[in-house]
Design a protein around this motif. Structure first.
Motif, short mmCIF file in Angstrom:
data_model
loop_
_atom_site.label_atom_id
_atom_site.label_comp_id
_atom_site.label_asym_id
_atom_site.label_seq_id
_atom_site.Cartn_x
_atom_site.Cartn_y
_atom_site.Cartn_z
N ASN A 127 0.89 -1.34 -0.05
CA ASN A 127 0.01 -0.05 -0.02
C ASN A 127 0.68 1.12 -0.10
O ASN A 127 1.90 1.23 0.53
N CYS A 128 0.31 2.29 -0.55
CA CYS A 128 1.21 3.67 -0.84
C CYS A 128 1.64 4.01 0.72
O CYS A 128 2.68 4.64 0.74
N SER A 129 0.60 4.06 1.61
CA SER A 129 1.03 4.70 2.99
C SER A 129 2.20 3.81 3.59
O SER A 129 2.96 4.21 4.44
N THR A 130 2.10 2.22 3.49
CA THR A 130 2.95 1.74 3.96
C THR A 130 4.46 1.92 3.56
O THR A 130 5.38 1.69 4.33
N ILE A 131 4.51 1.84 2.09
CA ILE A 131 6.05 2.03 1.40
C ILE A 131 6.62 3.18 1.95
O ILE A 131 7.67 2.93 2.51
N GLN A 132 6.18 4.37 2.30
CA GLN A 132 6.95 5.59 2.59
C GLN A 132 7.11 5.39 4.16
O GLN A 132 8.25 5.97 4.59
N MET A 133 6.29 4.56 4.86
CA MET A 133 6.45 4.37 6.32
C MET A 133 7.86 3.62 6.57
O MET A 133 8.35 3.56 7.42
N MET A 134 7.70 2.46 5.51
CA MET A 134 8.79 1.50 5.77
C MET A 134 10.20 2.35 5.48
O MET A 134 11.23 1.98 6.05
N ALA A 156 -3.81 11.95 0.37
CA ALA A 156 -4.44 12.69 -0.85
C ALA A 156 -5.34 11.90 -1.44
O ALA A 156 -5.63 10.81 -1.52
N VAL A 157 -6.45 12.78 -2.23
CA VAL A 157 -7.52 12.13 -3.06
C VAL A 157 -7.02 11.39 -4.27
O VAL A 157 -7.69 10.55 -4.55
N SER A 158 -5.81 11.80 -4.79
CA SER A 158 -5.31 10.98 -5.86
C SER A 158 -5.31 9.46 -5.54
O SER A 158 -5.37 8.69 -6.67
N GLY A 159 -5.11 9.28 -4.41
CA GLY A 159 -5.08 7.84 -4.08
C GLY A 159 -6.43 6.80 -4.57
O GLY A 159 -6.32 5.89 -4.38
N PRO A 247 -8.43 17.15 1.75
CA PRO A 247 -8.46 17.65 0.58
C PRO A 247 -7.28 18.29 -0.11
O PRO A 247 -7.01 19.17 -0.27
N VAL A 248 -6.25 16.97 -0.13
CA VAL A 248 -5.12 17.31 -0.83
C VAL A 248 -4.98 16.43 -2.17
O VAL A 248 -5.45 15.20 -2.17
N ILE A 249 -4.72 17.19 -3.19
CA ILE A 249 -4.69 16.42 -4.71
C ILE A 249 -3.74 15.35 -4.43
O ILE A 249 -3.96 14.06 -4.87
N SER A 250 -2.36 15.47 -4.54
CA SER A 250 -1.42 14.57 -4.50
C SER A 250 -0.37 14.64 -3.10
O SER A 250 -0.14 15.80 -3.10
N GLY A 251 0.17 13.61 -2.70
CA GLY A 251 1.01 13.52 -1.74
C GLY A 251 0.35 13.08 -0.48
O GLY A 251 -0.48 13.84 0.30
#
Length: 358
Positions: A127-134, A156-159, A247-251
């Protein structure tokens, strides 16, 4: 001699970023094939100055493909990934479908590239959130161990895909230009397209990503818990997540609290993170320097800052972690896996099919 690389879901938000990441990749590539749904077949997308015709994803579409990057939804991966493996391709799957399959390595290359050595034709991206935390926590785990992780995400909503982006922008226009009261804004996608109710994200924060499980955590939160244990190969780590859409588009941004097994001095923690591949330390409170989502967009790295001791727990540490969820959280991690497969000499036909053809 280079590889033939296929992108399944090439027209989606992550698929288009995969194309860009392949253009910038060190992977030797002879040919790129773009696969999507029947309605997109025949259209074209650019790759390295050439227009590539999009093909329909079918059971026979993978002949001659060496590496197939999947990002078209779990049902597409479930159906077509085994056919890609049968045809001799290695699948790098960006959906959640295979992540907890014991026969499928779950890979963040900077953290556990060794786990892909025994692959059976399919490798999963977390998952995207897991990756950056790792990326933020692995240098700490290596030196001081990890006992507990408590994370709150600001995603972000792009997810949630291109439609969620459009809905968010539409709601902002309704509220700002048309003067519609925020709680009366039209919503039909977030927090989760498949759930019963939908709420506006403009001027709001939604404490729900994906549907709820029987234990009242969402599937997104359980993904972070289970994936962390699998990637770090340690079921004893205590992990709890609260995942929030903003309400953030990306990041994606994360507030991460950890308890280490050994006492760690903050200057040493900062240095360990600064030295870790794929991590950038942004931490100078005196100059108001800390990671921000708008600065992470378009970057492959994970940014870490606000690193500080917990005031009441000698082994407790707080930090703030930010990354582009479409790049390191998805497309770039997938292409990194492909590069690692090449570097480790692992791109080879699979002799035994362990996955069911559907």
């Amino acid at each position: 001699m280079g590889y033939t690389v296929a992108i399944v879901g090439a027209t989606g938000a992550v698929g288009t970023q995969m194309i860009k990441m392949l253009e910038e990749s060190t992977l030797p590539i002879d040919r790129v094939r773009l696969l999507a749904s029947e309605r997109s077949a025949g259209k074209t997308l650019p790759f390295n100055g050439q227009e590539i015709v999009i093909e329909e994803t079918t059971e026979s579409a993978f002949e001659g493909v060496d590496i197939a990057l999947f990002s078209a939804g779990g049902s597409t991966s479930a159906k077509y990934a085994p056919y890609a493996v049968k045809a001799g391709a290695i699948v790098v799957d960006n959906t959640s479908y295979f992540r907890q399959n014991p026969d499928v390595p779950l890979i963040v290359p900077e953290v556990n590239a060794h786990a892909m050595d025994a692959h059976n034709g399919i490798i999963a991206c977390p998952n995207c959130s897991t990756i950056q935390m790792m990326i933020a926590l692995e240098p700490i785990r290596q030196k001081w161990g990890l006992d507990r992780i408590i994370v709150s995400t600001y995603q972000a909503v792009s997810g949630a895909g291109a439609n969620a982006i459009n809905e968010t922008l539409g709601q902002l226009h309704e509220a700002v230009v048309d003067g519609v009261e925020p709680k009366k804004l039209h919503a039909e996608i977030l927090p989760c397209g498949g759930d019963k109710k939908h709420y506006p994200i403009a001027f709001n924060a939604l404490a729900q990503i994906d549907v709820f499980t029987e234990n009242d955590y969402t599937y997104e939160e359980m993904k972070m818990t289970n994936e962390t244990k699998k990637i770090m190969e340690d079921d004893s780590i205590k992990v709890s997540a609260t995942c929030v859409r903003v309400p953030v588009i990306s990041g994606h941004s994360e507030s991460v609290y950890i308890e280490t097994k050994e006492i760690a001095a903050i200057p040493e923690v900062k240095q360990a993170i600064a030295n870790f591949p794929g991590a950038i330390l942004e931490d100078d409170p005196s100059q108001q320097i800390y990671p921000q989502a708008i600065n992470a967009v378009g970057r492959r790295e994970t940014f870490v800052g606000r690193i500080r001791k917990d005031l009441d727990a000698e082994k407790g540490i707080h930090m703030w972690v930010v990354a582009d969820n479409l790049l390191k959280g998805a497309a770039w991690n997938s292409v990194q896996i492909a590069e690692s497969l090449h570097e480790r000499g692992l791109v080879r036909p699979t002799t035994e099919l362990k996955f069911e053809l559907k």
